[in-house]
Design a protein around this motif. Structure first.
Motif, PDB file in Angstrom:
ATOM      1  N   MET A   1     -81.112 -31.925 -67.320  1.00  0.00           N
ATOM      2  CA  MET A   1     -80.045 -32.919 -67.195  1.00  0.00           C
ATOM      3  C   MET A   1     -79.767 -33.588 -68.540  1.00  0.00           C
ATOM      4  O   MET A   1     -78.606 -33.726 -68.965  1.00  0.00           O
ATOM      5  N   GLY A   2     -80.843 -34.016 -69.196  1.00  0.00           N
ATOM      6  CA  GLY A   2     -80.699 -34.695 -70.479  1.00  0.00           C
ATOM      7  C   GLY A   2     -80.152 -33.788 -71.559  1.00  0.00           C
ATOM      8  O   GLY A   2     -79.330 -34.207 -72.393  1.00  0.00           O
ATOM      9  N   ALA A   3     -80.590 -32.525 -71.562  1.00  0.00           N
ATOM     10  CA  ALA A   3     -80.145 -31.581 -72.589  1.00  0.00           C
ATOM     11  C   ALA A   3     -78.658 -31.300 -72.476  1.00  0.00           C
ATOM     12  O   ALA A   3     -77.944 -31.208 -73.496  1.00  0.00           O
ATOM     13  N   ILE A   4     -78.167 -31.151 -71.259  1.00  0.00           N
ATOM     14  CA  ILE A   4     -76.736 -30.896 -71.062  1.00  0.00           C
ATOM     15  C   ILE A   4     -75.912 -32.129 -71.441  1.00  0.00           C
ATOM     16  O   ILE A   4     -74.870 -32.030 -72.104  1.00  0.00           O
ATOM     17  N   ARG A   5     -76.396 -33.294 -71.047  1.00  0.00           N
ATOM     18  CA  ARG A   5     -75.710 -34.528 -71.434  1.00  0.00           C
ATOM     19  C   ARG A   5     -75.700 -34.677 -72.953  1.00  0.00           C
ATOM     20  O   ARG A   5     -74.699 -35.066 -73.552  1.00  0.00           O
ATOM     21  N   LEU A   6     -76.830 -34.363 -73.578  1.00  0.00           N
ATOM     22  CA  LEU A   6     -76.927 -34.427 -75.035  1.00  0.00           C
ATOM     23  C   LEU A   6     -75.944 -33.476 -75.697  1.00  0.00           C
ATOM     24  O   LEU A   6     -75.245 -33.839 -76.660  1.00  0.00           O
TER      25      LEU A   6
ATOM     26  N   ILE B   1     -72.240 -23.016 -69.932  1.00  0.00           N
ATOM     27  CA  ILE B   1     -72.371 -21.671 -69.366  1.00  0.00           C
ATOM     28  C   ILE B   1     -73.839 -21.367 -69.162  1.00  0.00           C
ATOM     29  O   ILE B   1     -74.652 -21.532 -70.071  1.00  0.00           O
ATOM     30  N   LYS B   2     -74.176 -20.911 -67.958  1.00  0.00           N
ATOM     31  CA  LYS B   2     -75.538 -20.475 -67.650  1.00  0.00           C
ATOM     32  C   LYS B   2     -75.509 -19.011 -67.251  1.00  0.00           C
ATOM     33  O   LYS B   2     -74.443 -18.441 -67.020  1.00  0.00           O
TER      34      LYS B   2
ATOM     35  N   ALA C   1     -72.386 -25.987 -74.477  1.00  0.00           N
ATOM     36  CA  ALA C   1     -73.676 -25.303 -74.586  1.00  0.00           C
ATOM     37  C   ALA C   1     -73.734 -24.066 -73.716  1.00  0.00           C
ATOM     38  O   ALA C   1     -73.062 -23.968 -72.684  1.00  0.00           O
ATOM     39  N   VAL C   2     -74.544 -23.130 -74.156  1.00  0.00           N
ATOM     40  CA  VAL C   2     -74.977 -21.995 -73.341  1.00  0.00           C
ATOM     41  C   VAL C   2     -76.470 -22.185 -73.120  1.00  0.00           C
ATOM     42  O   VAL C   2     -77.231 -22.368 -74.081  1.00  0.00           O
ATOM     43  N   ILE C   3     -76.895 -22.172 -71.870  1.00  0.00           N
ATOM     44  CA  ILE C   3     -78.308 -22.386 -71.547  1.00  0.00           C
ATOM     45  C   ILE C   3     -78.889 -21.104 -70.960  1.00  0.00           C
ATOM     46  O   ILE C   3     -78.283 -20.479 -70.083  1.00  0.00           O
TER      47      ILE C   3
ATOM     48  N   GLY D   1     -68.961 -22.306 -81.789  1.00  0.00           N
ATOM     49  CA  GLY D   1     -69.297 -23.717 -81.935  1.00  0.00           C
ATOM     50  C   GLY D   1     -69.976 -24.334 -80.732  1.00  0.00           C
ATOM     51  O   GLY D   1     -69.843 -25.545 -80.485  1.00  0.00           O
ATOM     52  N   ALA D   2     -70.712 -23.532 -79.965  1.00  0.00           N
ATOM     53  CA  ALA D   2     -71.466 -24.035 -78.815  1.00  0.00           C
ATOM     54  C   ALA D   2     -72.934 -24.183 -79.197  1.00  0.00           C
ATOM     55  O   ALA D   2     -73.448 -23.440 -80.047  1.00  0.00           O
TER      56      ALA D   2
END
Length: 487
Positions: free
Chosen positions: A171-176, A187-188, A251-253, A282-283
């Motif tokens: 949750m924090g990483a995506i918000r960051l 994108i996952k 982001a791509v996770i 640029g992701a």
């Protein structure tokens, strides 16, 4: 297995990456076959074990159903025909409430790379509880020491912030990522498990399922979450290109080994190619190292693949199996958007919190668990145990003429008997017709392993640890062979 004094802390538990074309060919062949499990005439003796030997566990499981939805608090505790109640763990073994001993290949879902209830770490935890208590609400030296030792071994980390779990960390990483980039799309990979936050209950376990499990989650929560099929770089590129004209991808996770800790393994070059695509568009690249962090080596998946993510998510292993295990690490310029404190100073900030995050107990446990993993070479020793187990299982299955598939990424061993986790929405009719039967076969195999004294994760995944000596693995192989003769 004797610990070698020359084990390097830079070594990785994965001695060789699986031959991808060959492995996928065998997995797809298994998926095409009808289910083949324990013979019907042999299941009564398997189930009789639980009725005769696990009476206390059964009583507790029935009692739990009265006060706990579904009778279990977390998915790891689900076992067929009922949950087994643990009474004691030590090293390679777990004992249930009826005194039955099991070779513990669950290892709390993966974090106890040193083996369960490792004494040197336990001693340090006792000491901090005696002197400081489990939580103070103030800064503690071991918060700093934990961040420093993580930075020492993980290539992509300059700063680290502790949170309470892997789910919180995602949750924090995506918000960051969104706050830092000013972009919204994430994108996952379909089938990846990144915890149970609203935005990540999307395309879980089975690629292409989107919001299938998103009950109780408003559509707006996943409005900017997308999934791509595993290993499909062309599909990822198209998503990134489309997002570019719609505000951009934050982001791509990914799970660096592939969905569900390598249940759907990636190609050796996959992570490098994803890194290139993220740079091109640029992701930010997020590695979910909840399982792989320290398990595949002190440098995690990023060290093994030599790919530096922008953000790394931790859980489970960050405290060696102790609670409040989660965190986010990354480059300083990104991590400063996650700065703690009250109020702001004019800049944008990704807000996260947690009263119990970075408590002394968890930080002490994490620091000494990581220190002991490095000192002992635990990831390498656990990986060698995984190699030995995998080789032995292959020999048994070939000798008995079984179509099952076993492979490992070091200490993460996948034992596929039903291939249910290889199904996808690319073939929805097959999924609807066969998913339940294949899932039940996996449950029955898990029950059969338990009846022979082997504890696994859902009957399909095995985590070896430093405590798994050659004698433990040889004993386990004999027990697995007893099960396979019931097929």
């Amino acid at each position: 297995m004797n610990m070698s004094a020359d084990i390097s802390t830079n070594a990785y538990s994965i001695s060789a990456w699986p031959d991808y074309p060959d492995l996928m060919g065998r997995l797809n062949a298994l998926l095409k076959q009808p289910v083949r499990g324990i013979a019907r005439q042999n299941m009564p003796q398997v189930l009789d074990y639980f009725e005769q030997k696990c009476k206390t566990s059964k009583a507790l499981a029935e009692r739990a159903k009265e006060v706990i939805p579904g009778g279990v608090q977390h998915n790891l505790a689900f076992n067929y025909p009922f949950a087994i109640a643990a009474a004691k763990v030590d090293g390679a073994y777990m004992w249930d409430e009826d005194g039955n001993r099991y070779i513990d290949f669950l290892q709390a879902g993966g974090p106890t790379i040193l083996g369960s209830n490792y004494q040197p770490v336990r001693q340090k935890v006792h000491e901090i509880v005696e002197s400081c208590g489990p939580v103070t609400g103030l800064l503690h030296e071991y918060e700093i020491k934990l961040a420093e030792i993580i930075r020492k071994y993980m290539p992509g980390i300059e700063m680290f912030r502790m949170l309470g779990s892997g789910t919180e960390a995602v949750m924090g990483a995506i918000r960051l990522a969104r706050a830092h980039t000013g972009k919204k799309w994430v994108i996952k990979v379909g089938g990846d498990y990144h915890g149970w936050s609203d935005q990540m209950v999307y395309g879980m376990r089975v690629p292409g399922t989107g919001r299938r499990e998103a009950h109780g989650i408003p559509k707006g929560s996943t409005a900017y979450t997308q999934e791509v099929f595993p290993n499909e770089l062309g599909s990822l590129r198209r998503k990134l290109m489309l997002n570019k004209i719609r505000g951009g991808t934050a982001a791509v996770i990914v799970e660096p080994l592939g969905p569900e800790s390598g249940t759907r393994p990636v190609t050796p070059e996959y992570n490098r190619e994803v890194r290139k695509l993220c740079d091109e568009f640029g992701a930010l690249l997020i590695f979910d190292e909840v399982v792989t962090g320290f398990r595949v080596g002190m440098g995690g998946g990023q060290g093994y693949f030599n790919v530096k993510p922008d953000i790394t998510v931790f859980g489970k292993a960050i405290t060696g199996g102790y609670p409040m295990a989660g965190g986010i690490g990354g480059r300083k310029e990104i991590m400063m958007t996650l700065a703690g404190g009250i109020g702001g100073k004019g800049g944008k900030r990704a807000f996260v919190g947690g009263t119990l995050s970075a408590n002394p107990l968890s930080c002490v446990a994490g620091y000494y668990a990581i220190e002991e993993m490095a000192r002992t070479g635990a990831p390498v020793l656990a990986g060698r145990a995984g190699d030995r187990l995998t080789a032995g299982l292959k020999e048994i299955m070939n000798r008995l003429g079984l179509p099952y598939v076993v492979y490992n990424m070091g200490s993460i061993v996948h034992l596929q008997t039903s291939a249910v986790l290889l199904m996808s929405m690319r073939n929805p009719i097959k999924l609807m017709r066969e998913a339940d039967a294949r899932k039940h076969l996996m449950e029955e195999m898990g029950a059969a392993y338990l009846s022979r004294g082997i504890l696994t994760l859902a009957g399909s995944r095995i985590y070896t640890s430093m405590a798994d000596t050659d004698d433990v693995i040889d004993d386990a192989l004999n027990r697995f062979e007893d099960v396979f003769k019931l097929v």
